[in-house]
Design an enzyme around this catalytic site. Structure first.
Site, mmCIF file in Angstrom:
data_model
loop_
_atom_site.group_PDB
_atom_site.id
_atom_site.type_symbol
_atom_site.label_atom_id
_atom_site.label_comp_id
_atom_site.label_asym_id
_atom_site.label_seq_id
_atom_site.Cartn_x
_atom_site.Cartn_y
_atom_site.Cartn_z
ATOM 1 N N ARG A 47 0.813 -1.206 0.000
ATOM 2 C CA ARG A 47 0.000 0.000 0.000
ATOM 3 C C ARG A 47 0.854 1.267 0.000
ATOM 4 O O ARG A 47 0.553 2.231 -0.732
ATOM 5 C CB ARG A 47 -0.965 -0.007 1.196
ATOM 6 C CG ARG A 47 -1.863 1.217 1.312
ATOM 7 C CD ARG A 47 -2.441 1.708 0.017
ATOM 8 N NE ARG A 47 -3.102 0.678 -0.787
ATOM 9 C CZ ARG A 47 -3.390 0.809 -2.064
ATOM 10 N NH1 ARG A 47 -3.066 1.917 -2.717
ATOM 11 N NH2 ARG A 47 -3.985 -0.160 -2.720
ATOM 12 N N LYS A 82 3.014 24.840 -2.512
ATOM 13 C CA LYS A 82 1.765 24.230 -2.033
ATOM 14 C C LYS A 82 1.867 22.719 -2.192
ATOM 15 O O LYS A 82 1.297 22.123 -3.108
ATOM 16 C CB LYS A 82 0.572 24.790 -2.810
ATOM 17 C CG LYS A 82 0.366 26.290 -2.594
ATOM 18 C CD LYS A 82 -0.757 26.816 -3.466
ATOM 19 C CE LYS A 82 -0.926 28.324 -3.285
ATOM 20 N NZ LYS A 82 -1.979 28.872 -4.174
ATOM 21 N N LYS A 114 5.903 38.505 -1.390
ATOM 22 C CA LYS A 114 4.493 38.312 -1.688
ATOM 23 C C LYS A 114 3.692 39.556 -1.289
ATOM 24 O O LYS A 114 4.227 40.505 -0.713
ATOM 25 C CB LYS A 114 3.981 37.077 -0.941
ATOM 26 C CG LYS A 114 4.640 35.777 -1.375
ATOM 27 C CD LYS A 114 4.024 35.251 -2.651
ATOM 28 C CE LYS A 114 2.630 34.711 -2.400
ATOM 29 N NZ LYS A 114 2.001 34.222 -3.648
ATOM 30 N N GLU A 152 6.007 40.117 -6.118
ATOM 31 C CA GLU A 152 4.661 39.899 -6.621
ATOM 32 C C GLU A 152 3.975 41.228 -6.880
ATOM 33 O O GLU A 152 4.067 42.154 -6.081
ATOM 34 C CB GLU A 152 3.854 39.083 -5.606
ATOM 35 C CG GLU A 152 2.441 38.743 -6.052
ATOM 36 C CD GLU A 152 1.711 37.895 -5.021
ATOM 37 O OE1 GLU A 152 1.825 36.666 -5.099
ATOM 38 O OE2 GLU A 152 1.052 38.464 -4.137
ATOM 39 N N ASP A 173 0.177 38.427 -10.236
ATOM 40 C CA ASP A 173 -0.760 37.642 -9.428
ATOM 41 C C ASP A 173 -2.199 37.872 -9.856
ATOM 42 O O ASP A 173 -2.719 38.992 -9.767
ATOM 43 C CB ASP A 173 -0.581 38.011 -7.951
ATOM 44 C CG ASP A 173 -1.501 37.218 -7.044
ATOM 45 O OD1 ASP A 173 -1.614 35.995 -7.242
ATOM 46 O OD2 ASP A 173 -2.106 37.815 -6.136
#
Length: 238
Positions: A47, A82, A114, A152, A173
């Site tokens: 598995r 992410k 950011k 950004e 963005d």
């Protein structure tokens, strides 16, 4: 293949033979790994090995679909941070096997300012003020930041301000294709432009056609569909 290493980790006496290499295309029902040895050990590893194989193959395949979609324009497909906790290294490697890449895999790889950073510093004017302070105190850091770092931008006005400050890489963005096209037309020959936000297989060609240099897509690591693999026992050769 990570799956092969799982079997070896569970029982080093197992014989594991790979029929394909990482990044190879495979056909339906094609055998990718042969495992021979103690049945209990094989079932113990089954598995976990399949989880890795299904998940990472899904990421590589999803990435490959984006890469092929933008191939006519030569756009670079990038993943983001992410990723699944504990699996980032493997997931980024899967992206690379699919033909994509990563700007950075952790916070220490490269600097990315950011929107929250910009907000804390008081918008683009605050960034400009901070850069001036760095230039006075640490000129070498200032040069490296503007050359290797990325900022950004949330609007065309932000892009213009970033270009005037001397940033060499700018992340657009959640821009519309029309806005990306305008940014590329005005500044694409002066700076490296990357766009991110809301990109999928239905619209990625439209974004790539603008001439933007790179497109970063979080979905290729956090939302790729697992591929279907299974372990089949061939009792006739047991």
């Amino acid at each position: 293949l990570v799956a092969a290493e799982v079997f070896r980790a569970v029982d080093s006496s197992l014989t594991v033979s790979k029929s394909v290499r990482d990044g190879d295309s495979v056909a339906k029902m094609q055998r990718v790994v042969d495992v021979q040895g103690n049945a209990a050990s094989i079932l113990k590893a089954e598995r976990t090995a399949l989880n890795f194989l299904c998940h990472l193959s899904g990421i590589a395949t999803h990435t490959h679909l984006f890469v092929e979609a933008v191939r006519p324009w030569g756009t670079v497909i990038l993943c983001t941070r992410k990723t699944t906790p504990g699996l980032r290294r493997l997931e980024v490697e899967a992206v690379r096997h699919g033909g994509g890449d990563a700007y950075r895999t952790n916070l220490s790889d490269a600097i990315l300012l950011k929107d929250n950073h910009t907000g804390i510093l008081g918008g683009m004017p605050g960034i400009h003020k901070k850069l001036a302070d760095i230039m006075k105190k640490r000129p070498s850091d200032y040069d490296e930041l503007l050359r290797k770092g990325k900022i950004e931008a949330s609007s065309l006005e932000d892009v213009e301000a970033a270009v005037e400050m001397g940033w060499g890489q700018i992340l657009l963005d959640n821009f519309s294709p029309a806005e990306v096209a305008e940014a590329v037309h005005k500044w694409g020959k002066r700076v490296f432009l990357e766009m991110s936000g809301g990109v999928n297989l239905d619209n990625v060609r439209q974004y790539a056609a603008t001439g933007v240099h790179a497109i970063s897509i979080g979905a290729i690591t956090h939302s790729s569909k697992a591929m279907d693999f299974s372990l089949e026992v061939d009792w006739r050769h047991s």
